[in-house]
Motif scaffolding. Structure first.
Motif, PDB file in Angstrom:
ATOM      1  N   ALA A  85       0.818  -1.220   0.000  1.00  0.00           N
ATOM      2  CA  ALA A  85       0.000   0.000   0.000  1.00  0.00           C
ATOM      3  C   ALA A  85       0.846   1.261   0.000  1.00  0.00           C
ATOM      4  CB  ALA A  85      -0.980   0.008   1.174  1.00  0.00           C
ATOM      5  N   GLY A  86       1.989   1.222  -0.678  1.00  0.00           N
ATOM      6  CA  GLY A  86       2.882   2.371  -0.684  1.00  0.00           C
ATOM      7  C   GLY A  86       2.256   3.638  -1.238  1.00  0.00           C
ATOM      8  N   GLY A  87       1.542   3.517  -2.346  1.00  0.00           N
ATOM      9  CA  GLY A  87       0.879   4.691  -2.919  1.00  0.00           C
ATOM     10  C   GLY A  87      -0.291   5.150  -2.080  1.00  0.00           C
ATOM     11  N   SER A  88      -1.051   4.196  -1.573  1.00  0.00           N
ATOM     12  CA  SER A  88      -2.230   4.534  -0.764  1.00  0.00           C
ATOM     13  C   SER A  88      -1.844   5.236   0.532  1.00  0.00           C
ATOM     14  CB  SER A  88      -3.029   3.270  -0.439  1.00  0.00           C
ATOM     15  OG  SER A  88      -3.573   2.696  -1.608  1.00  0.00           O
ATOM     16  N   THR A  89      -0.767   4.779   1.166  1.00  0.00           N
ATOM     17  CA  THR A  89      -0.370   5.397   2.434  1.00  0.00           C
ATOM     18  C   THR A  89       0.182   6.798   2.209  1.00  0.00           C
ATOM     19  OG1 THR A  89       0.740   4.988   4.539  1.00  0.00           O
ATOM     20  CG2 THR A  89       1.996   4.475   2.557  1.00  0.00           C
ATOM     21  N   ASP A  90       0.827   7.037   1.056  1.00  0.00           N
ATOM     22  CA  ASP A  90       1.276   8.390   0.747  1.00  0.00           C
ATOM     23  C   ASP A  90       0.070   9.320   0.550  1.00  0.00           C
ATOM     24  OD1 ASP A  90       3.906   7.544   0.856  1.00  0.00           O
ATOM     25  OD2 ASP A  90       4.087   7.281  -1.318  1.00  0.00           O
ATOM     26  N   GLY A  91      -0.935   8.832  -0.161  1.00  0.00           N
ATOM     27  CA  GLY A  91      -2.147   9.628  -0.339  1.00  0.00           C
ATOM     28  C   GLY A  91      -2.826   9.936   0.980  1.00  0.00           C
ATOM     29  N   ALA A  92      -2.884   8.935   1.868  1.00  0.00           N
ATOM     30  CA  ALA A  92      -3.482   9.139   3.189  1.00  0.00           C
ATOM     31  C   ALA A  92      -2.706  10.181   3.984  1.00  0.00           C
ATOM     32  CB  ALA A  92      -3.524   7.813   3.946  1.00  0.00           C
ATOM     33  N   ALA A  93      -1.367  10.147   3.882  1.00  0.00           N
ATOM     34  CA  ALA A  93      -0.535  11.112   4.603  1.00  0.00           C
ATOM     35  C   ALA A  93      -0.772  12.531   4.102  1.00  0.00           C
ATOM     36  CB  ALA A  93       0.944  10.739   4.451  1.00  0.00           C
ATOM     37  N   VAL A  94      -0.996  12.691   2.804  1.00  0.00           N
ATOM     38  CA  VAL A  94      -1.273  14.025   2.263  1.00  0.00           C
ATOM     39  C   VAL A  94      -2.634  14.526   2.754  1.00  0.00           C
ATOM     40  CG1 VAL A  94      -1.702  15.342   0.151  1.00  0.00           C
ATOM     41  CG2 VAL A  94       0.231  13.753   0.265  1.00  0.00           C
ATOM     42  N   LEU A  95      -3.638  13.657   2.810  1.00  0.00           N
ATOM     43  CA  LEU A  95      -4.930  14.062   3.373  1.00  0.00           C
ATOM     44  C   LEU A  95      -4.749  14.584   4.798  1.00  0.00           C
ATOM     45  CD1 LEU A  95      -7.358  11.165   2.273  1.00  0.00           C
ATOM     46  CD2 LEU A  95      -7.209  13.473   1.309  1.00  0.00           C
ATOM     47  N   PHE A  96      -4.008  13.833   5.600  1.00  0.00           N
ATOM     48  CA  PHE A  96      -3.743  14.219   6.982  1.00  0.00           C
ATOM     49  C   PHE A  96      -3.040  15.572   7.037  1.00  0.00           C
ATOM     50  CE2 PHE A  96      -0.820  14.386  10.567  1.00  0.00           C
ATOM     51  CZ  PHE A  96      -1.599  14.026  11.644  1.00  0.00           C
ATOM     52  N   ALA A  97      -2.020  15.748   6.184  1.00  0.00           N
ATOM     53  CA  ALA A  97      -1.209  16.963   6.217  1.00  0.00           C
ATOM     54  C   ALA A  97      -1.991  18.192   5.769  1.00  0.00           C
ATOM     55  CB  ALA A  97       0.026  16.771   5.338  1.00  0.00           C
ATOM     56  N   VAL A  98      -2.738  18.074   4.693  1.00  0.00           N
ATOM     57  CA  VAL A  98      -3.515  19.218   4.190  1.00  0.00           C
ATOM     58  C   VAL A  98      -4.580  19.626   5.210  1.00  0.00           C
ATOM     59  CG1 VAL A  98      -5.117  19.986   2.382  1.00  0.00           C
ATOM     60  CG2 VAL A  98      -3.049  18.709   1.766  1.00  0.00           C
ATOM     61  N   ASN A  99      -5.183  18.644   5.858  1.00  0.00           N
ATOM     62  CA  ASN A  99      -6.159  18.930   6.905  1.00  0.00           C
ATOM     63  C   ASN A  99      -5.528  19.755   8.034  1.00  0.00           C
ATOM     64  OD1 ASN A  99      -8.675  18.610   8.392  1.00  0.00           O
ATOM     65  ND2 ASN A  99      -7.645  17.045   9.607  1.00  0.00           N
ATOM     66  N   LYS A 100      -4.306  19.381   8.429  1.00  0.00           N
ATOM     67  CA  LYS A 100      -3.605  20.100   9.497  1.00  0.00           C
ATOM     68  C   LYS A 100      -3.124  21.477   9.035  1.00  0.00           C
ATOM     69  CE  LYS A 100      -3.427  17.184  13.031  1.00  0.00           C
ATOM     70  NZ  LYS A 100      -3.936  17.516  14.376  1.00  0.00           N
ATOM     71  N   LEU A 101      -2.530  21.524   7.836  1.00  0.00           N
ATOM     72  CA  LEU A 101      -1.954  22.771   7.340  1.00  0.00           C
ATOM     73  C   LEU A 101      -2.979  23.893   7.240  1.00  0.00           C
ATOM     74  CD1 LEU A 101       0.551  22.033   4.409  1.00  0.00           C
ATOM     75  CD2 LEU A 101       1.037  23.196   6.556  1.00  0.00           C
ATOM     76  N   PHE A 102      -4.171  23.533   6.780  1.00  0.00           N
ATOM     77  CA  PHE A 102      -5.193  24.539   6.513  1.00  0.00           C
ATOM     78  C   PHE A 102      -6.300  24.548   7.573  1.00  0.00           C
ATOM     79  CE2 PHE A 102      -3.201  23.713   2.387  1.00  0.00           C
ATOM     80  CZ  PHE A 102      -2.863  25.007   2.008  1.00  0.00           C
ATOM     81  N   ASN A 103      -6.054  23.859   8.688  1.00  0.00           N
ATOM     82  CA  ASN A 103      -7.003  23.871   9.812  1.00  0.00           C
ATOM     83  C   ASN A 103      -8.432  23.567   9.356  1.00  0.00           C
ATOM     84  OD1 ASN A 103      -5.062  24.697  11.841  1.00  0.00           O
ATOM     85  ND2 ASN A 103      -5.073  26.700  10.825  1.00  0.00           N
ATOM     86  N   LEU A 104      -8.581  22.492   8.594  1.00  0.00           N
ATOM     87  CA  LEU A 104      -9.899  22.145   8.048  1.00  0.00           C
ATOM     88  C   LEU A 104     -10.817  21.522   9.104  1.00  0.00           C
ATOM     89  CD1 LEU A 104      -8.842  20.687   4.571  1.00  0.00           C
ATOM     90  CD2 LEU A 104      -9.386  23.055   5.195  1.00  0.00           C
ATOM     91  N   GLY A 105     -10.243  20.997  10.180  1.00  0.00           N
ATOM     92  CA  GLY A 105     -11.054  20.458  11.270  1.00  0.00           C
ATOM     93  C   GLY A 105     -11.691  19.113  10.982  1.00  0.00           C
ATOM     94  N   LEU A 106     -11.155  18.380  10.004  1.00  0.00           N
ATOM     95  CA  LEU A 106     -11.723  17.076   9.667  1.00  0.00           C
ATOM     96  C   LEU A 106     -11.242  16.024  10.661  1.00  0.00           C
ATOM     97  CD1 LEU A 106     -11.238  17.126   5.801  1.00  0.00           C
ATOM     98  CD2 LEU A 106     -13.369  17.530   7.043  1.00  0.00           C
ATOM     99  N   SER A 107     -12.145  15.160  11.091  1.00  0.00           N
ATOM    100  CA  SER A 107     -11.789  14.061  11.982  1.00  0.00           C
ATOM    101  C   SER A 107     -11.132  12.941  11.174  1.00  0.00           C
ATOM    102  CB  SER A 107     -13.028  13.518  12.687  1.00  0.00           C
ATOM    103  OG  SER A 107     -13.890  12.892  11.737  1.00  0.00           O
ATOM    104  N   ARG A 108     -10.573  11.979  11.881  1.00  0.00           N
ATOM    105  CA  ARG A 108      -9.997  10.816  11.194  1.00  0.00           C
ATOM    106  C   ARG A 108     -11.069  10.106  10.370  1.00  0.00           C
ATOM    107  NH1 ARG A 108      -7.262   5.769  14.158  1.00  0.00           N
ATOM    108  NH2 ARG A 108      -8.787   6.424  15.672  1.00  0.00           N
ATOM    109  N   LYS A 109     -12.274   9.983  10.912  1.00  0.00           N
ATOM    110  CA  LYS A 109     -13.377   9.352  10.168  1.00  0.00           C
ATOM    111  C   LYS A 109     -13.701  10.162   8.914  1.00  0.00           C
ATOM    112  CE  LYS A 109     -17.001   6.577   9.656  1.00  0.00           C
ATOM    113  NZ  LYS A 109     -17.796   7.255   8.616  1.00  0.00           N
ATOM    114  N   ASP A 110     -13.690  11.485   9.022  1.00  0.00           N
ATOM    115  CA  ASP A 110     -13.939  12.336   7.849  1.00  0.00           C
ATOM    116  C   ASP A 110     -12.892  12.075   6.770  1.00  0.00           C
ATOM    117  OD1 ASP A 110     -16.107  13.601   9.091  1.00  0.00           O
ATOM    118  OD2 ASP A 110     -14.849  15.196   9.932  1.00  0.00           O
ATOM    119  N   LEU A 111     -11.625  11.963   7.174  1.00  0.00           N
ATOM    120  CA  LEU A 111     -10.562  11.715   6.201  1.00  0.00           C
ATOM    121  C   LEU A 111     -10.695  10.327   5.579  1.00  0.00           C
ATOM    122  CD1 LEU A 111      -7.463  13.227   8.064  1.00  0.00           C
ATOM    123  CD2 LEU A 111      -8.789  14.265   6.208  1.00  0.00           C
TER     124      LEU A 111
END
Length: 293
Positions: A101-127
């Motif tokens: 899952a190398g590609g999938s985990t990179d995509g998941a990490a970007v979701l996590f990072a963008v959520n944090k960077l821009f203070n989107l307030g999304l929960s883990r379930k939302d992501l």
């Protein structure tokens, strides 16, 4: 915050069963997924010009919409109408096209990072809900840990943490086409041996490594190994050198082995290195704690 560093962890399959084929061509699965402490490093930085770009240490990786990192960034930036962009710097260590899952985990990490960077307030379930738009493994890569995956891999049920043990991860210098593996499985679906996923869950709960290793199974081995016999050779090498159990992860060709102690695992790593059968070899541990990346 203008930049964030995150780790994208790899996964292995402790059990993998394919239970059916849907009308849309997707396969119904029951899998036990486990995160390991082998990871890619990503740095995601804000840009003022609104662009979404990417750099990586591997020249052959796509840097456009064919990369899940770009897709993940665009998904959130477009949804929330963010005017700034991001630059993604990916330092790749997880073997590519390896059933981890190398590609999938990179995509998941970007979701996590963008959520944090821009203070989107999304929960883990939302992501996780958004991750399934990128791929069936992405929601699990957001969640991490030990889990039962069903449906096409997106229906997740957390399981108790796996027993702690060293894990040796070996990838030979070959690539496996997941599409070809599943096509081969479809042609002989009624004759393959299906692993007992429920028994594996019982073994995980009882923290019995020997029982778990005796019940591990991956239905895709029966079609991938005849195409690439070196996978079987690597498994046998691990077992001959003290692995309690060894199995192919995903559709292959990566093989992992569980060991009772680090000393035995290190000797097995030396033996496998000397064999010349593998291109990438890592001795690591299982990741059991949900925490910040």
């Amino acid at each position: 915050m203008d930049s964030i560093d995150v780790k994208a962890l790899a996964k292995i399959n402790i059990g993998l069963d394919v239970t059916g084929i849907r009308e849309d061509g997707y396969h119904e699965v029951r899998m036990i997924m486990q995160t390991v402490n082998l990871f890619d490093k990503l740095t995601i930085s804000k840009t003022d010009d609104g662009s979404i770009s990417m750099k990586t240490n591997l020249r052959f990786l796509p840097l456009d919409d064919d990369n899940l990192c770009i897709k993940a960034a665009k998904l959130l930036i477009n949804e929330f109408d963010i005017k700034q962009g991001v630059e993604i710097n990916l330092e790749k260590h997880i073997p590519v096209a390896a059933g981890m899952a190398g590609g999938s985990t990179d995509g998941a990490a970007v979701l996590f990072a963008v959520n944090k960077l821009f203070n989107l307030g999304l929960s883990r379930k939302d992501l996780m809900d958004r991750g399934v738009k990128l791929g069936a493994d992405v929601p699990y890569c957001v969640m991490r840990g030990t889990a039962l995956a069903e449906g096409i891999g997106e229906v997740l049920s957390p399981l108790p943490p796996m027993i702690k043990c060293p894990v040796l991860i070996a990838k030979p210098g070959i690539s496996v086409s997941t599409k070809q593996v599943y096509e081969a499985l479809d042609s002989r679906f009624d004759t393959v041996t299906h692993p007992d996923i429920d028994q594996l869950i019982t073994d995980i709960k009882s923290k019995d490594l020997h029982a778990l290793c005796s019940h591990m199974g991956n239905v895709l081995e029966e079609v991938t190994i005849p195409m690439h016999p070196i996978i079987s050779d690597i498994k046998q090498n691990m077992l001959d050198n003290g692995a309690v159990g060894a199995m192919m992860s995903g559709s292959g060709p990566t093989v992992f082995g569980f060991f009772e102690d680090n000393k035995t695992a290190r000797k097995a790593k030396e033996a496998l290195t000397a064999s010349g059968m593998v291109k990438q070899l890592y001795l690591t541990t299982l990741f059991n704690t949900v925490n910040n990346r």
